[in-house]
Design an enzyme around this catalytic site. Structure first.
Site, PDB file in Angstrom:
ATOM      1  N   GLY A 181      78.373  36.760   5.876  1.00  0.00           N
ATOM      2  CA  GLY A 181      77.241  37.052   6.737  1.00  0.00           C
ATOM      3  C   GLY A 181      77.185  38.476   7.233  1.00  0.00           C
ATOM      4  N   GLY A 192      73.637  21.726  13.624  1.00  0.00           N
ATOM      5  CA  GLY A 192      73.019  22.586  12.616  1.00  0.00           C
ATOM      6  C   GLY A 192      73.983  23.449  11.850  1.00  0.00           C
ATOM      7  CD  GLU A 222      72.401  23.482   4.763  1.00  0.00           C
ATOM      8  OE1 GLU A 222      71.398  22.735   4.858  1.00  0.00           O
ATOM      9  OE2 GLU A 222      72.373  24.704   5.009  1.00  0.00           O
ATOM     10  CG  ASP A 260      79.857  28.861   0.994  1.00  0.00           C
ATOM     11  OD1 ASP A 260      78.720  29.311   0.764  1.00  0.00           O
ATOM     12  OD2 ASP A 260      80.628  29.361   1.853  1.00  0.00           O
ATOM     13  CE  LYS A 273      80.204  32.493   1.712  1.00  0.00           C
ATOM     14  NZ  LYS A 273      80.190  31.879   3.058  1.00  0.00           N
TER      15      LYS A 273
END
Length: 430
Positions: free
Chosen positions: A136, A189, A192, A203, A207
């Site tokens: 991010g 939240g 998912e 994921d 990375k």
């Protein structure tokens, strides 16, 4: 002097991240122009659902024909935030062919086809930037490939998925079980509706492939990364970790071999000492620990996901690429000169924490110790608890290869006195 002709930017995708990119481009237009050296104009936005209201975006910019958008020929930069392999791959290469540089947040595509995308960018003399693909808002890609370009990176150890860190942190701090912690992450939240990509390590593995490739100047693909999920981590594992002065994190680990002749990349849950900086990373935050020859130990920490943090990384790349366009140059491309082989997981050397369910009778410990010795795995500590004919045996090893540990566990399962192997956890960061 500022150039008056604006740099034209097309946005592929306008979801959580894309909408934030568009918003920042609008609200910070004057600052972006000053930093780039020219106005930055949003020239088109490709979406799947054109009827959705998108506040702050001129409806005239919306299109469902992403291919036609990237083929316009007057674009300076294409920002790709749609994710997935196709049509993202084709759209990116088409953008290069029609004169645009690309900023992407697509970790899956870069982990699978990064070499081909870099080659396409070089062929057409364009930039491919992707800071937002890993961790991010945390500046990580650029420091690795630019700030540390003169150093030798030996290890990259990190928490690169906020969902899994939130779940494991909740299990550690509250004693919650995996499902309970996952349910809370979903309600808030952080997870998912289908959390598979996160909790099974896909994921983080993408990375890890990107980080290893940059850190070691070697092409590392997603298929090269050993991956294990965290769905089998239990409250009992955390209890054992606490007794060792550790906690449990899902880690992405990229390492050079001690002789420097190969590299490894892996993702799995691991125990790390509470004294390690990564142990204190809480909630949905990310952190990456880098070890290099000259710089020593460096740590990068911050929010690793979400619309605004990821958009921040995208906009940072957009500014850098925009400056390159004005200067008729490009930034650093792929550096894979080292071409080191990627070793299989069996050659990885680390410590292990093994929990066994055994019969509570004399001689069991001796049998178990013999199996470890026969496979060349040295035992550091043993802890045994027993009641009513049942017992648990916790063994912590010295450093050993993954292949040796695998052979040991297979042999232990064949012992009549071993009822089951309850848990196997690697111990890192020591």
């Amino acid at each position: 002097m500022m150039r008056t002709r604006p740099l034209k930017v097309a946005l592929l995708g306008c979801g959580v991240v894309g909408s934030e990119v568009a918003r920042i481009m609008t609200t910070h237009a004057d600052d972006l122009a000053a930093r780039v050296g020219a106005p930055v104009e949003l020239a088109g936005v490709a979406v799947r659902r054109p009827d959705k209201v998108r506040e702050g975006i001129d409806p005239a910019l919306i299109t469902t024909d992403a291919t036609a958008l990237v083929k316009r020929g007057d674009l300076d930069i294409v920002v790709e935030v749609i994710g997935g392999i196709e049509p993202a791959r084709t759209l990116i290469t088409t953008a290069f062919e029609h004169g645009a540089s690309v900023v992407s947040a697509n970790k899956a595509l870069l982990a699978q086809d990064g070499a081909a995308l870099h080659a396409a960018a070089e062929e057409h003399g364009k930039d491919l930037y992707y800071e937002a693909a890993v961790a991010g808002a945390i500046p990580l890609i650029r420091p690795l490939r630019e700030s540390l370009a003169g150093d030798k990176v030996n290890r990259v150890l990190g928490i690169v998925n906020g969902t899994t860190n939130f779940i494991l942190d909740k299990m550690d701090s509250t004693g919650a079980g995996y499902q309970e912690a996952l349910d809370e992450a979903t309600a808030l939240g952080y997870a998912e509706a289908d959390p598979t990509a996160d909790v099974e390590g896909f994921d983080a593995a993408a990375k890890a492939a990107i980080l290893a490739g940059i850190a070691f100047h070697t092409r590392v693909r997603l298929d090269d990364v050993h991956r294990e999920g965290m769905t089998e981590v239990t409250a009992a594992d955390f209890a054992s970790a606490r007794e060792m002065g550790c906690t449990i994190k899902l880690l992405a680990i990229c390492e050079r071999a001690e002789d420097g002749a190969s590299v490894t990349a892996r993702v799995h849950p691991a125990m790390i000492p509470l004294s390690h900086p990564l142990a204190s990373v809480r909630g949905a935050y990310n952190a990456v620990f880098v070890e290099s020859d000259a710089s020593g130990q460096l740590m990068f920490y911050g929010p690793g996901a979400g619309g605004s943090p990821t958009a921040s990384a995208v906009l940072g790349d957009l500014v850098a690429v925009g400056r390159n366009r004005l200067g008729s140059t490009t930034g650093p491309g792929e550096s894979a000169y080292a071409a080191l082989p990627v070793s299989p997981m069996g050659e990885v050397v680390t410590r292990y924490h093994i929990s066994l369910d055994v019969a509570d009778k004399p001689g069991v410990l001796a049998q178990v110790a013999t199996v470890f010795a026969e496979h060349g795995v040295s035992i550091d500590t043993v802890r045994q608890q027993g009641k009513d004919g049942e017992a648990s045996l916790v063994v912590v090893t010295h450093r050993a290869s993954d292949a040796a540990l695998g052979g040991t566990v297979e042999a232990l399962r064949k012992l009549d006195t071993v009822r089951g192997v309850a848990s196997i956890m690697r111990v890192e960061g020591e």
